[in-house]
Write a protein that holds these residues in place. Structure first.
Motif, PDB file in Angstrom:
ATOM      1  N   PRO A 469       0.818  -1.222   0.000  1.00 37.24           N
ATOM      2  CA  PRO A 469       0.000   0.000   0.000  1.00 37.24           C
ATOM      3  C   PRO A 469       0.853   1.273   0.000  1.00 37.24           C
ATOM      4  CG  PRO A 469      -0.855  -1.595   1.578  1.00 37.24           C
ATOM      5  CD  PRO A 469       0.428  -2.166   1.059  1.00 37.24           C
ATOM      6  N   LEU A 470       2.026   1.194   0.644  1.00 40.40           N
ATOM      7  CA  LEU A 470       2.915   2.361   0.643  1.00 40.40           C
ATOM      8  C   LEU A 470       3.327   2.714  -0.789  1.00 40.40           C
ATOM      9  CD1 LEU A 470       4.668   4.445   2.193  1.00 40.40           C
ATOM     10  CD2 LEU A 470       6.473   2.718   2.284  1.00 40.40           C
ATOM     11  N   SER A 471       3.572   1.675  -1.601  1.00 40.67           N
ATOM     12  CA  SER A 471       3.984   1.938  -2.990  1.00 40.67           C
ATOM     13  C   SER A 471       2.869   2.673  -3.742  1.00 40.67           C
ATOM     14  CB  SER A 471       4.352   0.635  -3.707  1.00 40.67           C
ATOM     15  OG  SER A 471       3.194  -0.117  -3.996  1.00 40.67           O
ATOM     16  N   GLU A 472       1.625   2.403  -3.386  1.00 38.95           N
ATOM     17  CA  GLU A 472       0.505   3.091  -4.046  1.00 38.95           C
ATOM     18  C   GLU A 472       0.432   4.545  -3.579  1.00 38.95           C
ATOM     19  OE1 GLU A 472      -3.031   0.715  -3.516  1.00 38.95           O
ATOM     20  OE2 GLU A 472      -2.046  -1.066  -4.330  1.00 38.95           O
ATOM     21  N   ARG A 473       0.605   4.742  -2.273  1.00 39.73           N
ATOM     22  CA  ARG A 473       0.558   6.120  -1.762  1.00 39.73           C
ATOM     23  C   ARG A 473       1.717   6.952  -2.298  1.00 39.73           C
ATOM     24  NH1 ARG A 473      -0.570   3.241   2.771  1.00 39.73           N
ATOM     25  NH2 ARG A 473       1.417   3.661   3.787  1.00 39.73           N
ATOM     26  N   MET A 474       2.834   6.274  -2.609  1.00 44.79           N
ATOM     27  CA  MET A 474       4.005   7.014  -3.090  1.00 44.79           C
ATOM     28  C   MET A 474       4.028   7.157  -4.611  1.00 44.79           C
ATOM     29  SD  MET A 474       6.985   5.692  -0.501  1.00 44.79           S
ATOM     30  CE  MET A 474       8.194   6.958  -0.897  1.00 44.79           C
ATOM     31  N   GLY A 475       3.019   6.657  -5.285  1.00 43.55           N
ATOM     32  CA  GLY A 475       2.922   6.860  -6.733  1.00 43.55           C
ATOM     33  C   GLY A 475       3.744   5.888  -7.547  1.00 43.55           C
ATOM     34  N   VAL A 476       4.055   4.717  -6.971  1.00 44.02           N
ATOM     35  CA  VAL A 476       4.809   3.713  -7.718  1.00 44.02           C
ATOM     36  C   VAL A 476       3.843   2.873  -8.566  1.00 44.02           C
ATOM     37  CG1 VAL A 476       6.320   1.684  -7.491  1.00 44.02           C
ATOM     38  CG2 VAL A 476       6.612   3.629  -5.957  1.00 44.02           C
ATOM     39  N   ARG A 477       2.668   2.619  -8.017  1.00 41.42           N
ATOM     40  CA  ARG A 477       1.652   1.905  -8.789  1.00 41.42           C
ATOM     41  C   ARG A 477       0.288   2.516  -8.509  1.00 41.42           C
ATOM     42  NH1 ARG A 477       1.475  -4.175  -6.600  1.00 41.42           N
ATOM     43  NH2 ARG A 477       0.466  -4.456  -8.610  1.00 41.42           N
ATOM     44  N   GLY A 481      -3.707  -2.167  -6.123  1.00 39.35           N
ATOM     45  CA  GLY A 481      -2.873  -3.132  -6.845  1.00 39.35           C
ATOM     46  C   GLY A 481      -2.889  -2.929  -8.346  1.00 39.35           C
ATOM     47  N   GLY A 482      -3.100  -1.675  -8.776  1.00 41.34           N
ATOM     48  CA  GLY A 482      -3.206  -1.370 -10.209  1.00 41.34           C
ATOM     49  C   GLY A 482      -1.865  -1.369 -10.932  1.00 41.34           C
TER      50      GLY A 482
END
Ligand SMILES: C[S@@+](CC[C@H](N)C(=O)[O-])C[C@H]1O[C@@H](n2cnc3c(N)ncnc32)[C@H](O)[C@@H]1O
Length: 505
Positions: A469-477, A481-482
């Motif tokens: 979820p951190l990766s989503e908040r940081m704009g990585v994905r 899970g997109g």
């Protein structure tokens, strides 16, 4: 990473957190208190009263200076090449036959490398977070690298006996972290440390680039003005997304070359404890972090050793040395491939010349004609090709000969230039041959715990309960899970790096 320190900016705040932060502007009990070394040992369950150590200031907005056109970039590249030609800086690569560089460079051209690096980082404009998050062509790469750094901080900064979730339960696990960030640059990791699973009490940032240090101070003041809650979108392994913003740690910044000199003369480092001095009970830092900067130390063995001596002397027993560096396996493979291609090309040229000479010889009756005189060697004055690779957003270039088998021996002084899109210009870096580094680290009681390429970090952590979820908040994905928001070119550039953690035993 060379070229762009502000590249690793702190995660931004969610609207909800921003409003919390604004509210907290009026709650000065959460503002940082100056670190008091006398209270260091034992570091258990201390409470701090409020006393803001830094006055808030207005943040700068990105300006015209932040924009660099392709033409300007090419000019910069040409200037860099010209400088290398005229100063002869290119031949600082140690050839495999050269003696092991054992002392700091006596050659003024080599000593100048530090100045080049410092000047480069000082010149990188602070473009501001909005620009980095929207206009930057490499925003996916910026986000990804920031996420990897957060992963390393989340996974390895806590003490072994730290109890996950202690913060959410409103209790301190006792020890609060003392963090030394070597090569802290513009303070791009301050927000990540504010989001560390174990509360940070003191953050010390050292860097030789004075302009960067001023920008890091500015960033810290701006965090302080937001009451310390501005670490924002980060999340933690302890599941602290919903926890109240932590009190901002105390921070100190100092201009310092940490590879050519001892850091034992930095007052705050001495207070925390350097090599158990001044008192045997000195605590030492819990974590030393070196993100995207250790490769500058591999100019010589003396510098690499000084760097490790600084790390080991600053760490407490059980302390962690975390960081990221270019991956010597990737570099070695590219170099080997290049040398194979070059050898094949030379062989083909030689064959063509020999064939041409034989047919000429058959045509002529002159006894003095010798094919050996045209032996296919590179013509005098013709520049020898050197290893170079990259894509639209990054480029690596060796100025001279590289080892045929891609194994860098001796392990110091293998200089290359690294160019990153949006950087000011190419900057010289040095290969860090992994096994040599690992062996050297053992001499300083630093035992390897973790070593992973950035792409592998993604594969292993992307589905982690917290780091995913951190990766989503940081704009990585994208959310839920997109899709990955990092282009294949950006991923190739990111795969140039490895993350590591050593324990001081
Ligand atoms: C790519 S930047 C990384 C900055 C920061 N760690 C980050 O991740 O955003 C590399 C940094 O290493 C610093 N550096 C270069 N030589 C150094 C030295 N001798 N001692 C300490 N830092 C150094 C540079 O000034 C620069 O700020």
């Amino acid at each position: 990473m060379a070229g762009d320190c502000d590249y690793h900016d702190a995660p931004s705040s969610s609207p909800e957190q921003s409003s919390k932060s604004r509210r907290r502007d009026h709650e000065n009990d959460d503002l940082p208190q100056p670190f008091d070394a006398k209270k260091l040992a034992p570091a258990k369950k201390r409470l701090r009263s409020a006393s803001p150590s830094e006055a808030p200031r207005k943040q700068k907005r990105p300006g015209q200076r932040a924009r660099i056109t392709e033409a300007e970039r090419e000019q910069i590249r040409q200037r860099q090449l010209e400088r290398e030609r005229t100063t002869g800086s290119a031949p600082t690569v140690a050839s495999p036959a050269a003696p092991l560089p054992g002392s700091l460079p006596a050659n003024p051209q080599r000593a100048g490398i530090n100045d080049v690096v410092r000047a480069h980082y000082n010149a990188v404009p602070e473009r501001g977070r909005d620009w980095r998050k929207t206009d930057s062509r490499i925003k996916g790469l910026r986000s990804f690298n920031n996420w990897v750094k957060s992963c390393i901080i989340q996974k390895f900064s806590p003490d072994e006996d730290h109890s996950p979730g202690a913060l959410e339960r409103g209790i301190s696990s006792g020890n609060q972290l003392l963090v030394l960030d070597i090569g802290c640059g513009k303070g791009g990791d301050l927000g990540k440390w504010q989001q560390a699973p174990q509360t940070v009490e003191l953050y010390v940032g050292l860097d030789p680039a004075d302009v960067s240090i001023e920008q890091a101070k500015e960033r810290y003041r701006s965090m302080a003005s937001r009451g310390g809650g501005g670490g924002g979108r980060g999340g933690g392994r302890g599941g602290y997304n919903n926890r109240r913003p932590q009190r901002l740690f105390d921070a100190r910044f100092q201009t310092k070359d940490c590879f050519a000199e001892t850091i034992g003369d930095v007052e705050i480092v001495r207070q925390v404890g350097f090599n158990n001095a001044p008192v045997a009970t000195a605590r030492g830092f819990d974590v030393v972090s070196m993100m995207f900067c250790m490769h500058y130390a591999f100019e010589s063995e003396a510098k690499a050793r000084q760097m490790l001596k600084n790390v080991a002397s600053a760490l407490k027993k059980g302390g962690r040395f975390i960081g990221c560096i270019p991956n010597s396996d990737v570099i070695g493979t590219r170099v080997e491939e290049f040398n194979k291609r070059l050898a094949a090309k030379k062989q083909a040229q030689q064959k063509a010349k020999t064939d041409g000479a034989s047919s000429k010889a058959a045509e002529t009756t002159s006894p003095s004609s010798s094919p050996a005189a045209e032996d296919g060697e590179v013509e005098e004055g013709e520049a020898e090709e050197s290893a170079e690779w990259g894509n639209d957003i990054y480029r690596v270039r060796f100025p001279g000969k590289t080892p045929e088998d891609g194994v860098f021996r001796p392990p110091f002084g293998w200089k290359y230039s690294f160019f990153l899109h949006e950087a000011v210009e190419e900057v010289p870096e040095y290969v860090v041959p992994w096994e040599a580094f690992r062996a050297l680290a053992e001499d300083y009681n630093l035992e390897l715990q973790y070593h992973k390429g950035f792409a592998d970090v993604w594969d292993t952590e992307k589905d982690d309960r917290e780091l995913g979820p951190l990766s989503e908040r940081m704009g990585v994905r994208e959310r839920h899970g997109g899709a990955l928001l990092v282009s294949p070119e950006e991923m190739e550039a990111a795969s140039f790096y490895v993350a590591f953690c050593f324990y001081k035993v």
